[in-house]
Scaffold this motif. Structure first.
Motif, PDB file in Angstrom:
ATOM      1  N   LYS A  76       0.831  -1.199   0.000  1.00  0.00           N
ATOM      2  CA  LYS A  76       0.000   0.000   0.000  1.00  0.00           C
ATOM      3  C   LYS A  76       0.870   1.256   0.000  1.00  0.00           C
ATOM      4  O   LYS A  76       0.587   2.234  -0.704  1.00  0.00           O
ATOM      5  N   ALA A  77       1.932   1.222   0.814  1.00  0.00           N
ATOM      6  CA  ALA A  77       2.822   2.376   0.885  1.00  0.00           C
ATOM      7  C   ALA A  77       3.464   2.648  -0.466  1.00  0.00           C
ATOM      8  O   ALA A  77       3.618   3.806  -0.883  1.00  0.00           O
ATOM      9  N   ARG A  78       3.825   1.569  -1.192  1.00  0.00           N
ATOM     10  CA  ARG A  78       4.424   1.743  -2.512  1.00  0.00           C
ATOM     11  C   ARG A  78       3.431   2.354  -3.503  1.00  0.00           C
ATOM     12  O   ARG A  78       3.761   3.248  -4.277  1.00  0.00           O
ATOM     13  N   LYS A  79       2.182   1.837  -3.448  1.00  0.00           N
ATOM     14  CA  LYS A  79       1.154   2.352  -4.352  1.00  0.00           C
ATOM     15  C   LYS A  79       0.846   3.818  -4.054  1.00  0.00           C
ATOM     16  O   LYS A  79       0.700   4.635  -4.959  1.00  0.00           O
ATOM     17  N   ASP A  80       0.759   4.154  -2.761  1.00  0.00           N
ATOM     18  CA  ASP A  80       0.491   5.545  -2.386  1.00  0.00           C
ATOM     19  C   ASP A  80       1.597   6.465  -2.867  1.00  0.00           C
ATOM     20  O   ASP A  80       1.343   7.588  -3.343  1.00  0.00           O
ATOM     21  N   ALA A  81       2.828   6.005  -2.741  1.00  0.00           N
ATOM     22  CA  ALA A  81       3.957   6.818  -3.186  1.00  0.00           C
ATOM     23  C   ALA A  81       3.925   7.018  -4.689  1.00  0.00           C
ATOM     24  O   ALA A  81       4.202   8.118  -5.204  1.00  0.00           O
ATOM     25  N   THR A  82       3.558   5.953  -5.410  1.00  0.00           N
ATOM     26  CA  THR A  82       3.481   6.049  -6.878  1.00  0.00           C
ATOM     27  C   THR A  82       2.402   7.037  -7.297  1.00  0.00           C
ATOM     28  O   THR A  82       2.594   7.886  -8.180  1.00  0.00           O
ATOM     29  N   THR A  83       1.237   6.931  -6.635  1.00  0.00           N
ATOM     30  CA  THR A  83       0.129   7.840  -6.955  1.00  0.00           C
ATOM     31  C   THR A  83       0.515   9.283  -6.674  1.00  0.00           C
ATOM     32  O   THR A  83       0.210  10.200  -7.453  1.00  0.00           O
TER      33      THR A  83
END
Length: 358
Positions: free
Chosen positions: A341-348
């Motif tokens: 989730k942290a990776r996806k949030d950072a990407t977004t």
């Protein structure tokens, strides 16, 4: 940890030395009757090296803290000079002789000395009389001794009838053997006086402990006192350092630097200057003895002992309870994080920001 620096306010410069030692001596008197150089068996080299290593780690960690940190301030106070405290602690020990006799001046007076010697003579005489009566019986004891004041029989039923004297009354043999008791009494008094005159001092006990801890280099020995050409007090001279490693480096480096140890009467235990440190060929410094001491005391690292738990967990010097190693602490810190989730949030978040220059 083993450096000493001095500020020169006039020249406005700072000079530092490392591995400085302290000159110390101990005495052997009257053919070894008094030996203040004898080693003590109450010192643990292993515990001392453990303390050196632990304090080194603690010092490095605490010194890295900001100067305004309260813990650092407290630590620096704790590690300050303790000479006055040590003196106060040792007063009862150092002054033991004075405590027993109630002072030194009165003991030194003629009257007190005569009373003391007379008391020793009488005590020794009574002890010999008691032993004679117990081993050989009343008859034998009464042939040697009599009661000092009356001349009567010295022993009845194995019990002394008062302060004893040799000879007198019926103790005819005692008069013949009197010179033996006089000689023996004088010998005992001389031995007691030797022990008093050449009593070991606090500094000599400290030196013996330092020798046991492998901190001292022997410079030599010399005669400190002679009588009719005969040496009655010999002194051994040492340079003692703060750790075995400091002493070993001094012993290895001095020949390279052309530095002597001075003379037994005037040892040169100075530290090595920063300029001299730069001149040392460290490839020629043999630390086999230090490695041997680490191995002997269980401090030499091995494949089995060098592991993350011993270095950062329960085996660490900083373990004051149940200290987890760095791996477990890192896992605990990130254990509740949803990495995906942290990776996806950072990407977004990155996609939402305009690129530089656009």
């Amino acid at each position: 940890m083993d450096a000493e620096c001095k500020e020169d306010t006039i020249e406005e410069n700072r000079t530092c030395t490392v591995f400085k030692g302290k000159a110390q001596t101990c005495k052997k008197a009257v053919g070894g009757i008094v030996d203040c150089c004898a080693s003590t068996s109450t010192v643990s080299l292993g515990d001392y090296i453990s303390l050196i290593l632990a304090v080194g780690k603690l010092d490095s960690a605490v010194s890295a803290l900001d100067k305004s940190n309260a813990l650092r301030g407290a630590y620096e106070t704790l590690t300050g000079p303790i000479d006055s405290a040590w003196t106060e602690i040792n007063k009862p020990f150092v002054q033991g002789w004075e405590n027993i006799w109630g002072g030194t001046e009165s003991v030194a007076s003629d009257a007190a000395s005569k009373t003391l010697i007379g008391s020793i003579q009488q005590t020794l005489l009574n002890k010999v009389g008691d032993w004679t009566a117990q081993v050989f019986g009343d008859a034998a004891a009464n042939s040697l001794f009599s009661v000092a004041e009356t001349g009567g029989s010295a022993f009845v039923g194995g019990t002394a009838q008062g302060p004893l004297q040799l000879g007198g009354g019926q103790a005819i043999i005692g008069s013949v053997l009197g010179w033996i008791m006089i000689a023996y009494t004088v010998y005992q008094i001389v031995m007691i006086l030797i022990q008093i005159i050449w009593a070991c001092e606090k500094e000599e006990f400290e030196l013996n402990a330092q020798k046991q801890l492998k901190n001292c280099h022997q410079v030599g020995s010399y005669c400190n006192s002679k009588v009719l050409g005969v040496c009655i007090e010999k002194r051994e001279s040492y340079c003692c350092f703060n750790s075995p490693l400091s002493r070993i480096i001094q012993e290895q480096a001095r020949p390279q630097l052309g530095l002597s140890w001075g003379t037994p009467k005037e040892p040169d235990c100075r530290g090595i200057t920063t300029d001299e440190i730069q001149r040392i060929d460290w490839s020629q410094i043999n630390l086999d003895e230090w490695l041997g001491l680490l191995a002997q005391t269980g401090h030499l690292p091995s494949e089995s002992s060098v592991n993350i738990d011993n270095l950062t967990g329960a085996g660490s010097n900083f373990n004051v309870g149940t200290r987890m190693n760095t791996t477990k602490r890192a896992q605990e810190r990130v254990g509740g994080i949803d990495v995906d989730k942290a990776r996806k949030d950072a990407t977004t978040e990155l996609k939402a920001k305009p690129l530089p220059g656009n």
